[in-house]
Design a protein around this motif. Structure first.
Motif, PDB file in Angstrom:
ATOM      1  N   TYR A  69       0.832  -1.188   0.000  1.00 24.83           N
ATOM      2  CA  TYR A  69       0.000   0.000   0.000  1.00 24.83           C
ATOM      3  C   TYR A  69       0.873   1.247   0.000  1.00 24.83           C
ATOM      4  CZ  TYR A  69      -3.898  -3.057   0.990  1.00 24.83           C
ATOM      5  OH  TYR A  69      -4.844  -4.035   0.898  1.00 24.83           O
ATOM      6  N   ILE A  70       0.334   2.316  -0.559  1.00 23.43           N
ATOM      7  CA  ILE A  70       1.010   3.603  -0.486  1.00 23.43           C
ATOM      8  C   ILE A  70       0.623   4.217   0.844  1.00 23.43           C
ATOM      9  CG2 ILE A  70       1.209   5.901  -1.482  1.00 23.43           C
ATOM     10  CD1 ILE A  70       0.434   4.641  -4.180  1.00 23.43           C
ATOM     11  N   TYR A  71       1.590   4.431   1.683  1.00 20.33           N
ATOM     12  CA  TYR A  71       1.332   5.019   2.987  1.00 20.33           C
ATOM     13  C   TYR A  71       1.355   6.533   2.885  1.00 20.33           C
ATOM     14  CZ  TYR A  71       1.790   0.318   4.699  1.00 20.33           C
ATOM     15  OH  TYR A  71       1.603  -1.013   4.901  1.00 20.33           O
ATOM     16  N   PRO A  72       0.794   7.193   3.866  1.00 21.77           N
ATOM     17  CA  PRO A  72       0.796   8.659   3.789  1.00 21.77           C
ATOM     18  C   PRO A  72       2.201   9.212   3.611  1.00 21.77           C
ATOM     19  CG  PRO A  72      -0.639   7.917   5.543  1.00 21.77           C
ATOM     20  CD  PRO A  72       0.115   6.710   5.056  1.00 21.77           C
ATOM     21  N   SER A  73       2.334  10.106   2.665  1.00 22.25           N
ATOM     22  CA  SER A  73       3.605  10.738   2.361  1.00 22.25           C
ATOM     23  C   SER A  73       3.399  12.237   2.316  1.00 22.25           C
ATOM     24  CB  SER A  73       4.124  10.282   1.005  1.00 22.25           C
ATOM     25  OG  SER A  73       4.429   8.917   1.001  1.00 22.25           O
ATOM     26  N   TYR A  74       4.456  12.965   2.607  1.00 19.36           N
ATOM     27  CA  TYR A  74       4.392  14.403   2.405  1.00 19.36           C
ATOM     28  C   TYR A  74       4.459  14.684   0.920  1.00 19.36           C
ATOM     29  CZ  TYR A  74       5.008  15.241   7.352  1.00 19.36           C
ATOM     30  OH  TYR A  74       4.833  15.271   8.708  1.00 19.36           O
ATOM     31  N   CYS A  75       3.676  15.649   0.475  1.00 19.76           N
ATOM     32  CA  CYS A  75       3.725  16.094  -0.903  1.00 19.76           C
ATOM     33  C   CYS A  75       4.255  17.513  -0.940  1.00 19.76           C
ATOM     34  CB  CYS A  75       2.344  16.055  -1.534  1.00 19.76           C
ATOM     35  SG  CYS A  75       1.804  14.401  -1.915  1.00 19.76           S
ATOM     36  N   VAL A  76       5.152  17.744  -1.859  1.00 24.09           N
ATOM     37  CA  VAL A  76       5.729  19.066  -2.003  1.00 24.09           C
ATOM     38  C   VAL A  76       4.996  19.770  -3.135  1.00 24.09           C
ATOM     39  CG1 VAL A  76       7.837  20.361  -2.417  1.00 24.09           C
ATOM     40  CG2 VAL A  76       7.949  18.130  -1.310  1.00 24.09           C
ATOM     41  N   PRO A  77       4.326  20.885  -2.847  1.00 23.35           N
ATOM     42  CA  PRO A  77       3.646  21.606  -3.934  1.00 23.35           C
ATOM     43  C   PRO A  77       4.655  22.041  -4.996  1.00 23.35           C
ATOM     44  CG  PRO A  77       3.039  22.488  -1.773  1.00 23.35           C
ATOM     45  CD  PRO A  77       4.167  21.539  -1.553  1.00 23.35           C
ATOM     46  N   VAL A  78       4.209  22.064  -6.230  1.00 22.71           N
ATOM     47  CA  VAL A  78       5.093  22.379  -7.354  1.00 22.71           C
ATOM     48  C   VAL A  78       5.809  23.718  -7.148  1.00 22.71           C
ATOM     49  CG1 VAL A  78       5.183  22.816  -9.836  1.00 22.71           C
ATOM     50  CG2 VAL A  78       3.757  20.989  -8.942  1.00 22.71           C
ATOM     51  N   GLU A  79       5.135  24.680  -6.522  1.00 17.40           N
ATOM     52  CA  GLU A  79       5.777  25.990  -6.333  1.00 17.40           C
ATOM     53  C   GLU A  79       6.963  25.936  -5.374  1.00 17.40           C
ATOM     54  OE1 GLU A  79       2.014  25.877  -3.759  1.00 17.40           O
ATOM     55  OE2 GLU A  79       2.496  25.407  -5.836  1.00 17.40           O
ATOM     56  N   ARG A  80       7.127  24.832  -4.637  1.00 14.84           N
ATOM     57  CA  ARG A  80       8.267  24.686  -3.728  1.00 14.84           C
ATOM     58  C   ARG A  80       9.439  23.936  -4.360  1.00 14.84           C
ATOM     59  NH1 ARG A  80       7.206  25.477   1.750  1.00 14.84           N
ATOM     60  NH2 ARG A  80       9.466  25.357   1.889  1.00 14.84           N
ATOM     61  N   ILE A  81       9.273  23.479  -5.590  1.00 14.38           N
ATOM     62  CA  ILE A  81      10.327  22.750  -6.300  1.00 14.38           C
ATOM     63  C   ILE A  81      11.425  23.731  -6.715  1.00 14.38           C
ATOM     64  CG2 ILE A  81      10.851  21.464  -8.420  1.00 14.38           C
ATOM     65  CD1 ILE A  81       9.287  19.849  -6.315  1.00 14.38           C
ATOM     66  N   ILE A  82      12.681  23.288  -6.536  1.00 13.72           N
ATOM     67  CA  ILE A  82      13.815  24.102  -6.981  1.00 13.72           C
ATOM     68  C   ILE A  82      14.638  23.303  -8.000  1.00 13.72           C
ATOM     69  CG2 ILE A  82      13.924  25.549  -4.919  1.00 13.72           C
ATOM     70  CD1 ILE A  82      16.158  23.797  -3.843  1.00 13.72           C
ATOM     71  N   SER A  83      15.400  24.006  -8.799  1.00 14.15           N
ATOM     72  CA  SER A  83      16.186  23.366  -9.858  1.00 14.15           C
ATOM     73  C   SER A  83      17.391  22.623  -9.281  1.00 14.15           C
ATOM     74  CB  SER A  83      16.674  24.419 -10.860  1.00 14.15           C
ATOM     75  OG  SER A  83      17.670  25.223 -10.250  1.00 14.15           O
ATOM     76  N   LYS A  84      17.980  21.793 -10.112  1.00 18.69           N
ATOM     77  CA  LYS A  84      19.196  21.066  -9.718  1.00 18.69           C
ATOM     78  C   LYS A  84      20.297  22.039  -9.303  1.00 18.69           C
ATOM     79  CE  LYS A  84      22.363  19.054 -12.559  1.00 18.69           C
ATOM     80  NZ  LYS A  84      22.863  18.131 -13.578  1.00 18.69           N
ATOM     81  N   ASP A  85      20.478  23.102 -10.065  1.00 18.87           N
ATOM     82  CA  ASP A  85      21.521  24.076  -9.739  1.00 18.87           C
ATOM     83  C   ASP A  85      21.269  24.745  -8.387  1.00 18.87           C
ATOM     84  OD1 ASP A  85      22.853  23.519 -12.100  1.00 18.87           O
ATOM     85  OD2 ASP A  85      21.896  25.149 -13.201  1.00 18.87           O
ATOM     86  N   GLN A  86      20.007  25.060  -8.092  1.00 21.30           N
ATOM     87  CA  GLN A  86      19.670  25.660  -6.804  1.00 21.30           C
ATOM     88  C   GLN A  86      19.927  24.680  -5.662  1.00 21.30           C
ATOM     89  OE1 GLN A  86      15.662  26.670  -8.222  1.00 21.30           O
ATOM     90  NE2 GLN A  86      15.994  28.741  -7.418  1.00 21.30           N
ATOM     91  N   VAL A  87      19.616  23.404  -5.880  1.00 26.74           N
ATOM     92  CA  VAL A  87      19.864  22.364  -4.870  1.00 26.74           C
ATOM     93  C   VAL A  87      21.353  22.281  -4.580  1.00 26.74           C
ATOM     94  CG1 VAL A  87      19.780  19.885  -4.392  1.00 26.74           C
ATOM     95  CG2 VAL A  87      17.843  20.978  -5.482  1.00 26.74           C
ATOM     96  N   ILE A  88      22.156  22.216  -5.629  1.00 27.92           N
ATOM     97  CA  ILE A  88      23.612  22.091  -5.462  1.00 27.92           C
ATOM     98  C   ILE A  88      24.175  23.306  -4.726  1.00 27.92           C
ATOM     99  CG2 ILE A  88      25.808  22.014  -6.707  1.00 27.92           C
ATOM    100  CD1 ILE A  88      24.227  20.309  -8.843  1.00 27.92           C
ATOM    101  N   GLU A  89      23.738  24.480  -5.100  1.00 30.56           N
ATOM    102  CA  GLU A  89      24.204  25.704  -4.438  1.00 30.56           C
ATOM    103  C   GLU A  89      23.860  25.697  -2.953  1.00 30.56           C
ATOM    104  OE1 GLU A  89      26.340  28.904  -3.849  1.00 30.56           O
ATOM    105  OE2 GLU A  89      26.260  27.860  -5.767  1.00 30.56           O
ATOM    106  N   TYR A  90      22.649  25.273  -2.631  1.00 35.01           N
ATOM    107  CA  TYR A  90      22.198  25.211  -1.231  1.00 35.01           C
ATOM    108  C   TYR A  90      23.041  24.205  -0.432  1.00 35.01           C
ATOM    109  CZ  TYR A  90      19.039  24.843   2.762  1.00 35.01           C
ATOM    110  OH  TYR A  90      18.512  24.843   4.033  1.00 35.01           O
ATOM    111  N   ILE A  91      23.301  23.037  -1.026  1.00 35.79           N
ATOM    112  CA  ILE A  91      24.117  22.018  -0.353  1.00 35.79           C
ATOM    113  C   ILE A  91      25.541  22.543  -0.129  1.00 35.79           C
ATOM    114  CG2 ILE A  91      25.143  19.718  -0.609  1.00 35.79           C
ATOM    115  CD1 ILE A  91      22.517  18.932  -2.084  1.00 35.79           C
ATOM    116  N   LYS A  92      26.098  23.205  -1.136  1.00 33.76           N
ATOM    117  CA  LYS A  92      27.445  23.783  -0.990  1.00 33.76           C
ATOM    118  C   LYS A  92      27.487  24.784   0.147  1.00 33.76           C
ATOM    119  CE  LYS A  92      29.380  23.373  -5.631  1.00 33.76           C
ATOM    120  NZ  LYS A  92      29.779  24.114  -6.833  1.00 33.76           N
ATOM    121  N   GLN A  93      26.491  25.648   0.230  1.00 29.39           N
ATOM    122  CA  GLN A  93      26.448  26.647   1.316  1.00 29.39           C
ATOM    123  C   GLN A  93      26.414  25.969   2.683  1.00 29.39           C
ATOM    124  OE1 GLN A  93      23.080  29.171   0.626  1.00 29.39           O
ATOM    125  NE2 GLN A  93      23.959  30.091  -1.210  1.00 29.39           N
TER     126      GLN A  93
END
Length: 169
Positions: A141-165
């Protein structure tokens, strides 16, 4: 695809993301099990070997080329079971990786996901996971999961920059 290939999808996604982060000079480690019995896909360490935070990686089936366009029927990109103890200490970043298109994107995890993200499905274990059930021969069964609204999605480059910081602290 068989059951072992399905289970291996996640491992492949984690390895690809891990390799990409290492190429960018980020000190990452192999997946570890937490004290709660859940996995931490990619722990990130400082130069002394102290764990700073961890990254959750989600493999995406199908062929996603634009993370701003959800597949039909999706309410948001799902990011882990609500009942999992991992959400007591959430990761700093969630990365989705589409194995077919090699497209990656992410979201920054709030300290308390329930205050900013919504939950799908609405009731515990009510929706049968057709793919896992078919491939394994058992009912999942699919158990309850958090869903991230599309407006909260960030690009790969933004993810990498955030991790580097975060890893340069």
């Amino acid at each position: 695809m068989n059951w072992e290939e399905l289970k291996g999808e996640g491992d492949v996604a984690v390895k690809k993301v891990c390799d990409g982060l290492e190429k960018r000079g980020i000190n990452v480690g192999k997946s570890i099990m937490s004290q709660f019995g859940t996995d931490e896909d990619i722990p990130v360490y400082d130069s002394l070997g102290n764990k700073l935070f961890w990254i959750s990686v989600k493999s995406v089936p199908g062929n996603t080329t634009d993370p701003k366009k959800l597949p039909p029927g999706y309410k948001g990109w799902m990011c882990g079971e609500v009942e999992s103890k991992q959400w007591i200490y959430p990761p700093t970043v969630i990365i989705w990786y589409c194995l077919k298109s090699n497209v990656a994107w992410g979201a920054i995890t709030p300290k308390r996901p329930s205050t900013e993200w919504f939950i799908y499905p609405d009731r515990y274990g009510i929706i049968k996971d057709q793919r896992k059930s078919y491939l394994s021969g058992k009912t999942y069964y699919i158990y309850p999961s958090y869903c991230v609204p599309v407006e909260r999605i960030i690009s790969k480059d933004q993810v990498i920059e955030y991790i580097k910081q975060l890893s340069d602290l």
